[in-house]
Design an enzyme around this catalytic site. Structure first.
Site, PDB file in Angstrom:
ATOM      1  N   LYS A 221      53.361  28.382  65.769  1.00  0.00           N
ATOM      2  CA  LYS A 221      52.768  29.726  65.753  1.00  0.00           C
ATOM      3  C   LYS A 221      52.246  30.035  67.146  1.00  0.00           C
ATOM      4  O   LYS A 221      51.379  29.350  67.661  1.00  0.00           O
ATOM      5  CB  LYS A 221      51.626  29.844  64.740  1.00  0.00           C
ATOM      6  CG  LYS A 221      51.250  31.302  64.509  1.00  0.00           C
ATOM      7  CD  LYS A 221      49.818  31.519  64.066  1.00  0.00           C
ATOM      8  CE  LYS A 221      48.806  31.408  65.166  1.00  0.00           C
ATOM      9  NZ  LYS A 221      48.807  32.512  66.145  1.00  0.00           N
ATOM     10  N   GLY A 276      42.901  24.267  70.154  1.00  0.00           N
ATOM     11  CA  GLY A 276      42.071  25.471  70.044  1.00  0.00           C
ATOM     12  C   GLY A 276      40.617  25.081  69.883  1.00  0.00           C
ATOM     13  O   GLY A 276      40.206  23.990  70.282  1.00  0.00           O
ATOM     14  N   SER A 277      39.866  25.965  69.265  1.00  0.00           N
ATOM     15  CA  SER A 277      38.418  25.751  69.191  1.00  0.00           C
ATOM     16  C   SER A 277      38.064  24.729  68.103  1.00  0.00           C
ATOM     17  O   SER A 277      38.815  24.530  67.137  1.00  0.00           O
ATOM     18  CB  SER A 277      37.724  27.078  68.893  1.00  0.00           C
ATOM     19  OG  SER A 277      38.193  27.585  67.674  1.00  0.00           O
ATOM     20  N   THR A 278      36.907  24.133  68.249  1.00  0.00           N
ATOM     21  CA  THR A 278      36.441  23.135  67.281  1.00  0.00           C
ATOM     22  C   THR A 278      36.251  23.764  65.903  1.00  0.00           C
ATOM     23  O   THR A 278      36.592  23.166  64.879  1.00  0.00           O
ATOM     24  CB  THR A 278      35.135  22.492  67.793  1.00  0.00           C
ATOM     25  OG1 THR A 278      35.441  21.824  69.020  1.00  0.00           O
ATOM     26  CG2 THR A 278      34.563  21.496  66.812  1.00  0.00           C
ATOM     27  N   VAL A 280      37.855  26.324  64.445  1.00  0.00           N
ATOM     28  CA  VAL A 280      39.132  26.505  63.736  1.00  0.00           C
ATOM     29  C   VAL A 280      39.714  25.137  63.385  1.00  0.00           C
ATOM     30  O   VAL A 280      40.282  24.950  62.308  1.00  0.00           O
ATOM     31  CB  VAL A 280      40.115  27.362  64.584  1.00  0.00           C
ATOM     32  CG1 VAL A 280      41.493  27.393  63.935  1.00  0.00           C
ATOM     33  CG2 VAL A 280      39.584  28.781  64.749  1.00  0.00           C
ATOM     34  N   GLY A 281      39.517  24.161  64.258  1.00  0.00           N
ATOM     35  CA  GLY A 281      40.000  22.802  63.973  1.00  0.00           C
ATOM     36  C   GLY A 281      39.431  22.259  62.677  1.00  0.00           C
ATOM     37  O   GLY A 281      40.142  21.665  61.860  1.00  0.00           O
ATOM     38  N   GLU A 298      43.437  18.969  69.497  1.00  0.00           N
ATOM     39  CA  GLU A 298      42.899  19.056  70.868  1.00  0.00           C
ATOM     40  C   GLU A 298      41.919  20.224  70.851  1.00  0.00           C
ATOM     41  O   GLU A 298      42.337  21.377  70.891  1.00  0.00           O
ATOM     42  CB  GLU A 298      44.037  19.325  71.867  1.00  0.00           C
ATOM     43  CG  GLU A 298      45.174  18.317  71.833  1.00  0.00           C
ATOM     44  CD  GLU A 298      44.787  16.992  72.468  1.00  0.00           C
ATOM     45  OE1 GLU A 298      43.745  16.927  73.143  1.00  0.00           O
ATOM     46  OE2 GLU A 298      45.513  16.014  72.272  1.00  0.00           O
ATOM     47  N   CYS A 332      40.080  24.076  78.713  1.00  0.00           N
ATOM     48  CA  CYS A 332      39.231  23.214  77.882  1.00  0.00           C
ATOM     49  C   CYS A 332      38.634  22.065  78.694  1.00  0.00           C
ATOM     50  O   CYS A 332      37.639  21.482  78.291  1.00  0.00           O
ATOM     51  CB  CYS A 332      40.047  22.667  76.731  1.00  0.00           C
ATOM     52  SG  CYS A 332      41.547  21.878  77.315  1.00  0.00           S
ATOM     53  N   GLU A 430      30.300  25.817  75.090  1.00  0.00           N
ATOM     54  CA  GLU A 430      31.399  25.962  76.045  1.00  0.00           C
ATOM     55  C   GLU A 430      31.441  27.433  76.505  1.00  0.00           C
ATOM     56  O   GLU A 430      31.633  28.333  75.689  1.00  0.00           O
ATOM     57  CB  GLU A 430      32.697  25.593  75.304  1.00  0.00           C
ATOM     58  CG  GLU A 430      33.929  25.559  76.140  1.00  0.00           C
ATOM     59  CD  GLU A 430      35.181  25.300  75.277  1.00  0.00           C
ATOM     60  OE1 GLU A 430      35.201  25.655  74.094  1.00  0.00           O
ATOM     61  OE2 GLU A 430      36.147  24.738  75.821  1.00  0.00           O
TER      62      GLU A 430
HETATM   63  P1  NAD Z   1      41.013  29.497  68.647  1.00  0.00           P
HETATM   64  O1  NAD Z   1      40.678  28.265  67.918  1.00  0.00           O
HETATM   65  O2  NAD Z   1      40.357  30.753  68.231  1.00  0.00           O
HETATM   66  O3  NAD Z   1      42.582  29.783  68.570  1.00  0.00           O
HETATM   67  C1  NAD Z   1      43.551  28.833  68.928  1.00  0.00           C
HETATM   68  C2  NAD Z   1      44.833  29.129  68.160  1.00  0.00           C
HETATM   69  O4  NAD Z   1      44.552  29.008  66.789  1.00  0.00           O
HETATM   70  C3  NAD Z   1      45.373  30.549  68.339  1.00  0.00           C
HETATM   71  O5  NAD Z   1      46.775  30.533  68.356  1.00  0.00           O
HETATM   72  C4  NAD Z   1      44.887  31.282  67.134  1.00  0.00           C
HETATM   73  O6  NAD Z   1      45.715  32.337  66.805  1.00  0.00           O
HETATM   74  C5  NAD Z   1      44.940  30.176  66.111  1.00  0.00           C
HETATM   75  N1  NAD Z   1      44.043  30.342  64.968  1.00  0.00           N
HETATM   76  C6  NAD Z   1      42.822  30.909  64.922  1.00  0.00           C
HETATM   77  N2  NAD Z   1      42.343  30.878  63.655  1.00  0.00           N
HETATM   78  C7  NAD Z   1      43.305  30.285  62.892  1.00  0.00           C
HETATM   79  C8  NAD Z   1      43.415  29.979  61.500  1.00  0.00           C
HETATM   80  N3  NAD Z   1      42.458  30.261  60.625  1.00  0.00           N
HETATM   81  N4  NAD Z   1      44.549  29.363  61.092  1.00  0.00           N
HETATM   82  C9  NAD Z   1      45.534  29.063  61.956  1.00  0.00           C
HETATM   83  N5  NAD Z   1      45.489  29.351  63.263  1.00  0.00           N
HETATM   84  C10 NAD Z   1      44.372  29.946  63.721  1.00  0.00           C
HETATM   85  O7  NAD Z   1      40.752  29.173  70.161  1.00  0.00           O
HETATM   86  P2  NAD Z   1      40.890  30.148  71.394  1.00  0.00           P
HETATM   87  O8  NAD Z   1      39.605  30.848  71.584  1.00  0.00           O
HETATM   88  O9  NAD Z   1      42.122  30.960  71.301  1.00  0.00           O
HETATM   89  O10 NAD Z   1      41.121  29.065  72.568  1.00  0.00           O
HETATM   90  C11 NAD Z   1      40.073  28.523  73.270  1.00  0.00           C
HETATM   91  C12 NAD Z   1      39.613  27.217  72.676  1.00  0.00           C
HETATM   92  O11 NAD Z   1      40.678  26.277  72.726  1.00  0.00           O
HETATM   93  C13 NAD Z   1      38.493  26.582  73.474  1.00  0.00           C
HETATM   94  O12 NAD Z   1      37.537  26.036  72.616  1.00  0.00           O
HETATM   95  C14 NAD Z   1      39.191  25.483  74.269  1.00  0.00           C
HETATM   96  O13 NAD Z   1      38.355  24.450  74.677  1.00  0.00           O
HETATM   97  C15 NAD Z   1      40.229  25.054  73.314  1.00  0.00           C
HETATM   98  N6  NAD Z   1      41.327  24.386  74.024  1.00  0.00           N
HETATM   99  C16 NAD Z   1      41.429  23.031  73.884  1.00  0.00           C
HETATM  100  C17 NAD Z   1      42.424  22.359  74.563  1.00  0.00           C
HETATM  101  C18 NAD Z   1      42.571  20.866  74.446  1.00  0.00           C
HETATM  102  O14 NAD Z   1      43.617  20.342  74.823  1.00  0.00           O
HETATM  103  N7  NAD Z   1      41.590  20.155  73.941  1.00  0.00           N
HETATM  104  C19 NAD Z   1      43.316  23.054  75.378  1.00  0.00           C
HETATM  105  C20 NAD Z   1      43.174  24.432  75.491  1.00  0.00           C
HETATM  106  C21 NAD Z   1      42.160  25.094  74.792  1.00  0.00           C
END
Ligand code: NAD
Length: 533
Positions: A221, A276-278, A280-281, A298, A332, A430
């Protein structure tokens, strides 16, 4: 205005319609560029901009509902184009295609998969300029940074094309006489991949590279803010001859949660890899529990960046500039809390702020621009809130500190704040923006304790010339990755990942492929009988 690409008619109309009006230029020292910087790129191969369709089973398909969502240039606010709003039913077709493709892709030899990945890598290198232009267009980062990302993204295909033919199992001495035990590595199956907008190309190749090397098929996605780079990569996958159904790239914005729920609950999907973010993780992990999927996450960071009195000042300043302000602070692994020892604090603050003052902020295509916009207004609000909170609690802004509406709604001055304390929001959250808060500390023990007080542990950095301290502190920091006397640590050859609430699993390196494999053990009984006469 004539559209430069094959976009929808409405997109073409809106390309010429700015969403805000530039006003006066700022009075502060950080140099803004003129609004000329908000230009639209001309791709060498315009067919790489795929609008209104996602890539499923080797074909370009629209959402069944016909719905799309708009994607805007964060520099200018202008429309780039629209992408299909997939729902669960659309995504299910991609999952089914990946399931059908899996057995034959799994059956290919490692060498065959290697050649496919290598071909995809070659095409990425050939088209690196266009990929970089797309990254800058939808993400906003300066073109030089985007070129760096295009090369970094491609390097995962190169790396994993080299790993694919080198997957080995073990021969294990058994405890039972006559038994022979071996292990083989098998691909886990169909994988669901979810990636963020901050590295529109590299986050997705870092997952697809090892998945394909292992023999998995994928449904990825793309990020809602930056779908077009991922879709351009899909176009190159097609040209590289990746068999249909092996790589499927879907897009969604409003339906993100619905698509995410399907990817995490579908019994067909055996593994989810999320960056992505913690927050959503945590949700995705909960959802994945119903089918007990293999996971790698990640997640967010809050990197400590420590400068000891014995550090080389110039090296530490250069490291802090690179680590804190890369992509305007939207990575990140960006330094989030800068801890400077008391003896070097004032000198460091002065030298660091002087460098920041020299940044050139503007649209990513303008020659000489070093720092672009943030991704959207929510990012600006968070950064602004962190600066105002620090000021209210006694911090002193010595550089920047303000929004830059004259450039656009998503620009914020690269900012340096001194006198930071642990009560300030920036200490525990962050920021994900161009704000460097400098904390003063006295002892090694004290700074390691504060650095480790964060709930997350992705990257950490420190600068010192004392060899004993170098080993001691590197081992004491509770993070997944440490940079010693450097602010840049990303490399396809090195394992990337975190501890604590930064997640688990490693990407890149010799460890990356294991995330997409299962180890099968086979015991052969009654072996080792005496030789027949
Ligand atoms: P986010 O968690 O909001 O979104 C990340 C992805 O998840 C996007 O594609 C988004 O569309 C998707 N998403 C959001 N909600 C979802 C759901 N309910 N179900 C499925 N997918 C969903 O994060 P963001 O604000 O877009 O990105 C920034 C964050 O990502 C920061 O916290 C950053 O530290 C982290 N990040 C981590 C790494 C790493 O390798 N550890 C790398 C890059 C970014």
């Amino acid at each position: 205005m004539k559209p430069l690409f094959r976009t929808t008619a409405s997109a073409a109309r809106t390309l010429s319609r700015p969403r805000f009006q530039p006003s006066t230029l700022p009075s502060l020292c950080i140099r803004p560029t003129s609004t000329m910087s908000h230009s639209v790129p001309k791709l060498n191969d315009p067919s790489l901009l795929k609008t209104d369709a996602a890539y499923v089973n080797g074909e370009w398909v629209k959402a069944k509902s016909g719905k799309t969502f708009e994607v805007h240039d964060p520099s200018s606010g202008k429309l780039i184009g629209s992408a299909p709003e997939f729902d669960a039913a659309d995504t299910q077709k991609a999952i089914d295609a990946a399931a059908v493709a899996f057995p034959s892709f799994k059956a290919k030899t490692g060498r065959e998969r290697s050649k496919l990945l290598r071909k995809w890598y070659d095409l990425m290198v050939e088209n690196a300029e266009d990929i970089a232009k797309l990254i800058t267009w939808e993400n906003g980062k300066p073109l030089a940074d985007a070129k760096g990302e295009a090369a970094y993204a491609a390097s995962f295909f190169e790396w994993f094309s080299e790993e694919a033919p080198r997957v080995y199992g073990d021969t294990i001495p058994a405890s039972v006489a006559g038994n022979r035990v071996v292990t083989i590595k098998e691909p886990v199956g169909v994988c669901g991949l979810i990636t963020p907008w901050n590295f529109p190309a590299a986050m997705i190749t870092r997952k697809i590279g090892p998945a394909l090397a292992a023999g998995c098929t994928v449904v990825a996605k793309s990020p809602g803010e930056t779908p077009f780079t991922s879709l351009a990569l899909a176009a190159l996958a097609h040209r590289a001859g990746i068999p249909k159904g092996v790589v499927n790239i879907v897009s969604a914005l409003k339906n993100t949660a619905e698509v995410g729920e399907l990817l995490t609950t579908s019994p067909i999907i055996k593994k989810v890899s999320f960056t992505g973010s913690t927050g959503v993780g945590k949700l995705l992990m909960k959802q994945s529990s119903s089918t007990l999927k293999k996971l790698s996450f990640e997640l967010g960071g809050n990197a400590p960046f420590i400068v000891f009195d014995d550090a080389d000042l110039d090296v530490a300043v250069a490291g802090a500039i690179a680590s804190k302000f890369r992509s305007s602070g939207q990575t990140c692994v960006c330094a989030n809390r800068l801890f400077i020892q008391a003896g070097i604090y004032d000198k460091f603050a002065q030298a660091f702020a002087a460098k920041v003052k020299d940044f050139k902020v503007g649209g990513g295509y303008t020659e000489g621009v070093t720092h672009g916009p943030l991704i959207h207004d929510r990012a600006i609000s968070k950064v602004d809130a962190h600066v105002r909170d620090a000021e209210k609690k006694g911090g002193k802004v010595i550089q920047g500190g303000q929004k830059m509406p004259e450039l656009g709604p998503n620009f914020f001055q690269p900012t340096v704040i001194t006198g930071m304390t642990t009560e300030m929001a920036l200490a525990s959250e962050e920021t994900f923006g161009p704000v460097a808060g400098l904390f003063k500390f006295s002892t090694e023990e004290e700074v390691v304790k504060i650095a480790n007080s964060a709930e997350v542990g992705l990257a950490g950095y420190f600068f010192s010339k004392d060899i004993q301290r170098v080993f001691r502190v590197a081992e004491a920091l509770e993070v997944g990755m440490v940079g010693v006397n450097t602010g840049l640590i990303s490399d396809a050859a090195a394992p990337f990942g975190g501890v604590k609430k930064s997640g688990f699993g490693r990407e890149g390196s010799k460890y990356g492929i294991a995330e997409y494999q299962v180890t099968k053990m086979i015991t052969y009984g009654g072996m080792g009988q005496p030789l027949q006469k």
